[in-house]
Every structure is written in structure tokens, then in C-alpha cells.
Design a protein around this motif. Structure first.
Motif, PDB file in Angstrom:
ATOM      1  N   ARG A  26       0.822  -1.221   0.000  1.00  9.46           N
ATOM      2  CA  ARG A  26       0.000   0.000   0.000  1.00  9.46           C
ATOM      3  C   ARG A  26       0.852   1.266   0.000  1.00  9.46           C
ATOM      4  O   ARG A  26       0.309   2.364   0.139  1.00  9.46           O
ATOM      5  CB  ARG A  26      -0.910  -0.003   1.234  1.00  9.46           C
ATOM      6  CG  ARG A  26      -1.872  -1.174   1.294  1.00  9.46           C
ATOM      7  CD  ARG A  26      -2.706  -1.139   2.575  1.00  9.46           C
ATOM      8  NE  ARG A  26      -1.918  -1.470   3.753  1.00  9.46           N
ATOM      9  CZ  ARG A  26      -1.620  -0.631   4.732  1.00  9.46           C
ATOM     10  NH1 ARG A  26      -2.031   0.630   4.679  1.00  9.46           N
ATOM     11  NH2 ARG A  26      -0.919  -1.025   5.784  1.00  9.46           N
ATOM     12  N   TRP A  27       2.162   1.133  -0.172  1.00  9.30           N
ATOM     13  CA  TRP A  27       3.016   2.309  -0.087  1.00  9.30           C
ATOM     14  C   TRP A  27       2.719   3.241  -1.255  1.00  9.30           C
ATOM     15  O   TRP A  27       2.585   2.801  -2.404  1.00  9.30           O
ATOM     16  CB  TRP A  27       4.492   1.904  -0.094  1.00  9.30           C
ATOM     17  CG  TRP A  27       5.358   2.981   0.470  1.00  9.30           C
ATOM     18  CD1 TRP A  27       6.015   3.949  -0.216  1.00  9.30           C
ATOM     19  CD2 TRP A  27       5.615   3.216   1.855  1.00  9.30           C
ATOM     20  NE1 TRP A  27       6.688   4.775   0.657  1.00  9.30           N
ATOM     21  CE2 TRP A  27       6.463   4.352   1.932  1.00  9.30           C
ATOM     22  CE3 TRP A  27       5.233   2.578   3.041  1.00  9.30           C
ATOM     23  CZ2 TRP A  27       6.917   4.862   3.143  1.00  9.30           C
ATOM     24  CZ3 TRP A  27       5.691   3.082   4.245  1.00  9.30           C
ATOM     25  CH2 TRP A  27       6.526   4.210   4.290  1.00  9.30           C
ATOM     26  N   PRO A  28       2.616   4.554  -1.004  1.00  7.37           N
ATOM     27  CA  PRO A  28       2.155   5.491  -2.038  1.00  7.37           C
ATOM     28  C   PRO A  28       3.186   5.834  -3.106  1.00  7.37           C
ATOM     29  O   PRO A  28       2.855   6.472  -4.100  1.00  7.37           O
ATOM     30  CB  PRO A  28       1.787   6.739  -1.233  1.00  7.37           C
ATOM     31  CG  PRO A  28       2.671   6.676  -0.021  1.00  7.37           C
ATOM     32  CD  PRO A  28       2.775   5.212   0.307  1.00  7.37           C
ATOM     33  N   ARG A  29       4.433   5.452  -2.910  1.00  6.43           N
ATOM     34  CA  ARG A  29       5.489   5.777  -3.864  1.00  6.43           C
ATOM     35  C   ARG A  29       6.329   4.521  -4.139  1.00  6.43           C
ATOM     36  O   ARG A  29       6.257   3.548  -3.384  1.00  6.43           O
ATOM     37  CB  ARG A  29       6.393   6.888  -3.298  1.00  6.43           C
ATOM     38  CG  ARG A  29       5.668   8.194  -2.969  1.00  6.43           C
ATOM     39  CD  ARG A  29       5.229   8.933  -4.213  1.00  6.43           C
ATOM     40  NE  ARG A  29       4.601  10.211  -3.876  1.00  6.43           N
ATOM     41  CZ  ARG A  29       3.293  10.410  -3.760  1.00  6.43           C
ATOM     42  NH1 ARG A  29       2.456   9.372  -3.914  1.00  6.43           N
ATOM     43  NH2 ARG A  29       2.811  11.605  -3.466  1.00  6.43           N
ATOM     44  N   GLU A  84       4.792   8.031 -13.784  1.00  5.60           N
ATOM     45  CA  GLU A  84       4.131   7.606 -15.017  1.00  5.60           C
ATOM     46  C   GLU A  84       3.033   6.612 -14.756  1.00  5.60           C
ATOM     47  O   GLU A  84       1.952   6.671 -15.374  1.00  5.60           O
ATOM     48  CB  GLU A  84       5.168   7.033 -15.981  1.00  5.60           C
ATOM     49  CG  GLU A  84       6.126   8.077 -16.536  1.00  5.60           C
ATOM     50  CD  GLU A  84       7.273   7.468 -17.318  1.00  5.60           C
ATOM     51  OE1 GLU A  84       7.379   6.215 -17.333  1.00  5.60           O
ATOM     52  OE2 GLU A  84       8.065   8.229 -17.916  1.00  5.60           O
ATOM     53  N   ARG A  85       3.266   5.683 -13.817  1.00  6.33           N
ATOM     54  CA  ARG A  85       2.215   4.702 -13.479  1.00  6.33           C
ATOM     55  C   ARG A  85       1.032   5.399 -12.817  1.00  6.33           C
ATOM     56  O   ARG A  85      -0.127   5.059 -13.055  1.00  6.33           O
ATOM     57  CB  ARG A  85       2.789   3.624 -12.552  1.00  6.33           C
ATOM     58  CG  ARG A  85       3.614   2.582 -13.283  1.00  6.33           C
ATOM     59  CD  ARG A  85       3.805   1.355 -12.424  1.00  6.33           C
ATOM     60  NE  ARG A  85       4.545   1.663 -11.206  1.00  6.33           N
ATOM     61  CZ  ARG A  85       5.861   1.571 -11.100  1.00  6.33           C
ATOM     62  NH1 ARG A  85       6.585   1.205 -12.158  1.00  6.33           N
ATOM     63  NH2 ARG A  85       6.478   1.848  -9.972  1.00  6.33           N
ATOM     64  N   ALA A  86       1.345   6.387 -11.944  1.00  2.37           N
ATOM     65  CA  ALA A  86       0.276   7.093 -11.254  1.00  2.37           C
ATOM     66  C   ALA A  86      -0.576   7.900 -12.218  1.00  2.37           C
ATOM     67  O   ALA A  86      -1.787   8.063 -12.026  1.00  2.37           O
ATOM     68  CB  ALA A  86       0.869   7.996 -10.169  1.00  2.37           C
ATOM     69  N   ALA A  87       0.057   8.410 -13.279  1.00  2.72           N
ATOM     70  CA  ALA A  87      -0.677   9.217 -14.260  1.00  2.72           C
ATOM     71  C   ALA A  87      -1.594   8.342 -15.109  1.00  2.72           C
ATOM     72  O   ALA A  87      -2.580   8.804 -15.662  1.00  2.72           O
ATOM     73  CB  ALA A  87       0.311   9.958 -15.141  1.00  2.72           C
TER      74      ALA A  87
END
Length: 413
Positions: free
Chosen positions: A165-168, A410-413
Motif C-alpha cells: 500500500r506504499w504510495p510511492r 508515469e504509473r500514477a498518471a
């Protein structure tokens, strides 16, 4: 517990400190740290010391040989504050890195400050403490710097639970760090072509005493063992308690000087060259690629760079310089299969190995670690070939962090 990942909450307070790299370099260069220690103690007594100054005081005590005092101070500081910021060479920073550390002595976490000191990358260190919610700051990439030591296992377990669950992006996954323990590493690397890694067996003091007192063979402990043996207390580092045992009588003498109850035992490998000298190498892996870190040459098998007399021998330094300058088309090409196989099996983004070459030309592995000191403190006048090589490692490390952070965005976008 892991805070909300949307970073909507106010940034937690991050305590500034002098930092590991600067204080260690001062000690390395012979600076008397006692006046600074006394200044920080006066602030503590006067109630004006911040948590960063408290953690610096803890490190100074350890650098002065006062380990118990240093760890006591560290425990008190980390009981009420866990997030610290190291000096950064750029403002604003190129990147924000969060290092996940464990509460252990100064050698128990990756000395990451040395790798980032001139990078323009901001480093914040978060000590993962059982039962305490993590004050998570905004960051671009995280990296686990806790070691495989027994004292770090609880911190690694907590990080591992939170990792999905880590955000980065998170580098050096804790489950992989745990594989570096000496009695696990030889099993992990067994079968890699071109590697020689002796089995490391955990033995109790009672088992060793039985061998000494009952006229038993070392095979009584494990079939792989025979004299001469290498023995060290389990969990020890930097050669503490390390010894070569040639016979049963030597076991008795060794145990008479030790209070530990568990030891690591392995077969001794004579890796001396034809000239009678032993050569030990440190290799750094960054994103799977090996880099030369140093080479120590001595007439003793238990080599550390500081006991090899490299500063006193121009011929030794010339050989180390040649090792570094020819590494990519020499050592690394000669052991390409072994190095690649090891990097794949270990799987960490960043780690080091201490190794040698055995008499058959195989790569003899002493240990793999994520906390070995990789630094640029040596005199550039005496070791002019080192700064370019260390900068190469530091630049590769920074580039890896930048790449992983960019992938995460890039994955987050």
C-alpha cells in the motif's frame, strides 16, 4: 500504521541534523568530536536540544567508542521523534528520497548519506518503530536501509506489511533484505555458476564445546564442516569475534573468551595468491550493475581496508588503481556470469559484496550486505584514482532513484 497516501495532511515535522556523513568524515579525518559532544550535552541539559541534535549526539557517542551511551540516547530520542532530514546540496532539491531505517547501532542501516551527499537530492530518514504510527512526509521514492540484523527484523516486518500500500516506489524490498543473513545467503546463491560460497552454519556454544571436549569432528555440527573453521558470533559485524579455528583445542580457547550463545561457522578457504598475499574486493551493485568500490591487499586472511596498509604501499595502491580502471573489461568480464547470477538471485536495487578469487578462479563470496560503507573520504592526494570511481557509483545511485521515481509518476498518471 501507514497514513493516508493522498498527502492531504500537513507535512509532519522533520528534524534537521548534522548527519551521518559529515560526522563520520570528521571522525575519519581525526577531528576531535568531544567539544561538539559537550556542546550538544549542554543543550540537552538546558532543555534546548531538538531531536536532530539528540540523534547527532547519539552518533557522536558511538564514534567516540561509547556505544551503550549512544544507543541509550538514540532510544530516548526515537521514543518521541522518528523523522529526520540530512543536509542537502541543492534548494530546491532534484528529488525527495525517504529512507526507512531501524533503531540499531550506527552500522545497522545503509549509510545512504554518503551516496547522496553532493547529489542535490533531499534525504529524509524515517525510523520505523513498533507501535508508533509513521509520520509519513511527501516524497518521490522510498528505499529500505534497515539491515538483515536480528535487531532490524521487526522494522522489516512492519515495512513489508505496508509495502503493497506504499504510495510511492519502494526500493530494496524488505523481504529481499532478509535473505542477506549469512546462514541464508549461501542457500540463495547455491548453484550460481562461477561462485564459491561456503555454507554458513548456525551453531550453539554448547555444540562447539561438545566438539572441543568430546573429541568430535566438526561434522558433528554439519556434514560440510571440517578444520580449519571460520567462526564468529551470530549478528556480529566488522570482524568482531571473527577467528580461524584450526583444531579442537582452539575451540576451547575461543569459547573461553566469548559470552555469546550462538555462532556462525563455515569452512576456511585459503585464497592467497602465489605471492602469499590475500586480495579482497568490495563490489557495489546499483540496479543490477556491478561497480568497483575498493581492493585490499594484505598478508593476512582477515582483511579489512583499514588493516591492509594500503596508505603505506604505493605498489598496493597501483594494483587497486588498476583494478578500478580495468574493472569493466577485467574483473567484471571475468566474473560476468557469477555477478549477473548473483544480482538476479539477490534481487535488491542496491547492495554490496565482499569477495575474493579462489585458487580455481571462481568468485569467492564472503558476504552480501546493504549496509557496507561506500564513501569518498580517502585522501585524493594519496588515492587520486578513487574520487572518479566513487562519483561513478554515486551518480549511478542517483540515476537509479530518479528513474524509479519517474516510473512511479508515469504509473500514477
Amino acid at each position: 500504521m501507514l497514513p493516508d497516501s493522498d498527502q492531504a495532511k500537513a507535512e509532519p515535522f522533520c528534524a534537521d541534523r548534522i548527519g551521518f556523513a559529515k560526522l563520520t568524515a570528521m571522525a575519519f579525518n581525526g577531528v576531535d568530536l568531544r567539544p561538539l559532544r559537550d556542546e550538544l550535552i549542554a543543550k540537552v541539559v538546558g532543555g534546548t536540544a531538538g531531536p536532530g541534535e539528540g540523534l547527532d549526539l547519539s552518533l557522536i557517542a558511538q564514534l567516540l567508542g561509547e556505544k551503550a551511551t549512544g544507543l541509550s540516547i538514540q532510544a530516548e530520542v526515537l521514543g518521541f521523534h522518528q523523522l529526520f532530514r540530512s543536509p542537502c546540496s541543492a534548494e530546491p532539491p532534484r528529488l525527495r528520497v525517504l529512507a526507512l531505517a531501524a533503531a540499531i547501532d550506527m552500522g545497522g542501516n545503509t549509510p545512504i548519506e554518503f551516496l547522496l551527499e553532493e547529489s542535490g537530492i533531499e534525504l529524509k530518514t524515517l525510523y520505523v518503530m513498533p507501535g508508533i504510527d509513521l509520520p509519513l512526509p511527501d516524497h518521490d521514492v522510498a528505499i529500505v536501509i534497515a539491515s538483515d540484523s536480528d535487531e532490524c527484523h521487526e522494522a522489516l516486518r512492519i515495512i513489508d506489511e505496508m509495502a503493497p500500500r506504499w504510495p510511492r516506489p519502494m526500493l530494496n524490498a524488505p523481504r529481499l533484505v532478509c535473505h542477506l543473513d549469512r546462514d541464508k545467503l549461501h542457500r540463495l546463491l547455491q548453484g550460481v555458476v562461477g561462485l564459491d560460497i561456503p555454507a554458513t552454519i548456525c551453531a550453539t556454544s554448547a555444540q562447539l564445546a561438545d566438539v572441543a571436549q568430546e573429541n568430535l569432528s566438526p561434522a558433528y555440527i554439519a556434514a560440510e564442516l571440517a578444520f580449519p573453521l571460520i567462526v564468529r558470533p551470530r549478528g556480529s559485524h566488522a570482524g568482531v569475534g571473527l577467528a580461524k579455528i584450526d583444531d579442537r583445542a582452539a575451540i576451547g580457547r575461543y569459547l573461553a573468551e566469548r559470552t555469546e550463545q550462538e555462532f556462525f561457522v563455515s569452512r576456511f578457504v585459503d585464497y592467497a595468491n602465489e605471492d602469499g598475499l590475500f586480495r579482497k574486493y568490495r563490489v557495489v551493485f546499483v540496479a543490477g550493475k556491478p561497480y568497483a568500490c575498493h581492493m585490499a591487499i594484505a598478508d593476512r586472511w582477515d582483511i579489512w581496508y583499514l588493516n591492509a596498509g594500503m596508505s603505506d604501499s604505493a605498489s598496493k595502491r597501483l594494483e587497486e588503481e588498476t583494478f578500478m580502471r580495468t574493472f569493466d573489461f577485467g574483473f567484471a568480464r571475468r566474473h560476468a556470469t557469477a555477478l549477473a547470477g548473483m544480482a538476479e538471485r539477490i534481487g535488491l536495487d542496491y547492495f554490496t559484496i565482499d569477495c575474493a578469487e579462489n585458487k580455481f578462479g571462481d568468485l569467492l563470496i564472503f558476504e552480501a550486505d546493504n549496509t557496507a560503507v561506500v564513501h569518498n573520504m580517502d585522501s585524493p592526494e594519496l588515492f587520486p584514482y578513487k574520487p572518479p570511481q566513487m562519483r561513478k557509483i554515486f551518480e549511478a545511485f542517483a540515476a537509479m532513484l530518479m528513474h524509479r521515481a519517474r516510473e512511479g509518476r508515469e504509473r500514477a498518471a
